[in-house]
Motif scaffolding. Structure first.
Motif, PDB file in Angstrom:
ATOM      1  N   ASN A 127       0.855  -1.187   0.000  1.00 37.76           N
ATOM      2  CA  ASN A 127       0.000   0.000   0.000  1.00 37.76           C
ATOM      3  C   ASN A 127       0.886   1.231   0.000  1.00 37.76           C
ATOM      4  N   VAL A 128       0.484   2.229  -0.755  1.00 35.70           N
ATOM      5  CA  VAL A 128       1.225   3.499  -0.728  1.00 35.70           C
ATOM      6  C   VAL A 128       0.216   4.636  -0.611  1.00 35.70           C
ATOM      7  N   ALA A 129       0.478   5.552   0.328  1.00 34.60           N
ATOM      8  CA  ALA A 129      -0.432   6.680   0.521  1.00 34.60           C
ATOM      9  C   ALA A 129      -0.587   7.431  -0.791  1.00 34.60           C
ATOM     10  N   LYS A 130      -1.815   7.802  -1.102  1.00 37.13           N
ATOM     11  CA  LYS A 130      -2.070   8.465  -2.390  1.00 37.13           C
ATOM     12  C   LYS A 130      -1.230   9.723  -2.564  1.00 37.13           C
ATOM     13  N   GLU A 131      -0.934  10.394  -1.444  1.00 35.93           N
ATOM     14  CA  GLU A 131      -0.178  11.648  -1.562  1.00 35.93           C
ATOM     15  C   GLU A 131       1.338  11.436  -1.618  1.00 35.93           C
ATOM     16  N   ASN A 132       1.783  10.198  -1.486  1.00 40.83           N
ATOM     17  CA  ASN A 132       3.226   9.924  -1.450  1.00 40.83           C
ATOM     18  C   ASN A 132       3.766   9.725  -2.877  1.00 40.83           C
ATOM     19  N   GLN A 133       3.941  10.857  -3.550  1.00 38.86           N
ATOM     20  CA  GLN A 133       4.334  10.809  -4.964  1.00 38.86           C
ATOM     21  C   GLN A 133       5.713  10.176  -5.172  1.00 38.86           C
ATOM     22  N   VAL A 134       6.631  10.392  -4.223  1.00 40.37           N
ATOM     23  CA  VAL A 134       7.996   9.858  -4.367  1.00 40.37           C
ATOM     24  C   VAL A 134       7.964   8.335  -4.390  1.00 40.37           C
ATOM     25  N   ALA A 135       7.255   7.762  -3.406  1.00 39.19           N
ATOM     26  CA  ALA A 135       7.197   6.302  -3.325  1.00 39.19           C
ATOM     27  C   ALA A 135       6.397   5.731  -4.495  1.00 39.19           C
ATOM     28  N   LEU A 136       5.314   6.410  -4.849  1.00 38.54           N
ATOM     29  CA  LEU A 136       4.479   5.942  -5.960  1.00 38.54           C
ATOM     30  C   LEU A 136       5.305   5.862  -7.254  1.00 38.54           C
ATOM     31  N   ARG A 137       6.112   6.892  -7.481  1.00 43.63           N
ATOM     32  CA  ARG A 137       6.953   6.923  -8.691  1.00 43.63           C
ATOM     33  C   ARG A 137       7.978   5.788  -8.655  1.00 43.63           C
ATOM     34  N   LEU A 138       8.551   5.574  -7.466  1.00 42.31           N
ATOM     35  CA  LEU A 138       9.558   4.506  -7.340  1.00 42.31           C
ATOM     36  C   LEU A 138       8.914   3.134  -7.608  1.00 42.31           C
ATOM     37  N   TYR A 139       7.767   2.881  -7.002  1.00 42.95           N
ATOM     38  CA  TYR A 139       7.119   1.576  -7.193  1.00 42.95           C
ATOM     39  C   TYR A 139       6.737   1.370  -8.658  1.00 42.95           C
ATOM     40  N   LYS A 140       6.227   2.436  -9.296  1.00 37.64           N
ATOM     41  CA  LYS A 140       5.844   2.302 -10.719  1.00 37.64           C
ATOM     42  C   LYS A 140       7.084   1.980 -11.550  1.00 37.64           C
TER      43      LYS A 140
END
Ligand SMILES: CC(C)(COP(=O)(O)OP(=O)(O)OC[C@H]1O[C@@H](n2cnc3c(N)ncnc32)[C@H](O)[C@@H]1OP(=O)(O)O)[C@@H](O)C(=O)NCCC(=O)NCCS
Length: 179
Positions: A127-140
């Motif tokens: 799970n990644v917080a919707k506002e956590n753009q840094v982690a979201l980008r890394l996971y993608k």
């Protein structure tokens, strides 16, 4: 010669150690007080890891400081994310602020994925917080895909016994391990 100072300015990924948490590491997971609030969660998870149902990985600097971590639930009540056979759940993935943007998070995730692959797991969920753009980008970038939206409601008790409720809307992401 490899630089062996314990500085975020001079290190190579190969100078870092990734290993499982020992009981003696538990205070170090609090990161000089920042994660004091999760002391009970760390202790409970450590017990779970001793029964083989979870993994607690830490990244250790050349000087012995715990600078990153990733926890993995292998087998939980939530069979769709951690079934003890093919599905595992990664959480509490973090790198200390001054060590970020040097590839440590990517290196740690690759390590976790390789380890799970060797154990026979096929799917990683997180799970990644919707506002956590840094982690979201890394996971993608690492191949994780959004599969659902989660309300992100959970709670924890701090060492003073105070119960905290967290509401952090999140994306649930998944990756199928190959190879
Ligand atoms: C998310 C987190 C773990 C990433 O850790 P990290 O060590 O900074 O990760 P990396 O260095 O591998 O990647 C971060 C960025 O640095 C870049 N980078 C990697 N190596 C680099 C280098 N040598 N030089 C410059 N930049 C580099 C990466 O390309 C990446 O950018 P991108 O994802 O936009 O492509 C870290 O930001 C963190 O702890 N955040 C707070 C906790 C958190 O949000 N955890 C996730 C919860 S779901």
């Amino acid at each position: 010669m490899s630089p062996t100072t314990d500085s975020e300015d001079a290190f190579r990924l190969s100078d870092l150690t990734i290993r499982q948490v020992t009981r003696a590491d538990l205070p170090g997971l609090e990161w000089e007080g920042e994660y004091w609030k999760f002391r009970e969660m760390f202790a409970n998870l450590y017990r779970t890891s001793q029964s083989g149902r979870a993994l607690m990985w830490v990244v250790v600097s050349p000087g012995g400081e715990l600078i990153g971590q990733a926890f993995v639930m292998l087998n939980s009540g939530e069979r769709d994310v951690a079934d003890g056979a093919s599905r595992a759940y990664v959480f509490s993935f973090r790198v200390k602020d001054k060590w970020r943007n040097r590839g440590i998070g990517t290196h740690l995730m690759a390590f976790v994925e390789d380890d799970l692959r060797r154990r026979g797991y096929q799917f990683i969920t997180l799970n990644v917080a919707k506002e956590n753009q840094v982690a979201l980008r890394l996971y993608k970038r690492l191949g994780y895909k959004v599969i659902s939206a989660q309300p992100g409601i959970w709670s924890y008790r701090d060492p003073d016994g105070v119960l905290h409720h967290v509401k952090e809307p999140a994306w649930r992401m998944m990756k199928k391990l190959t190879g």
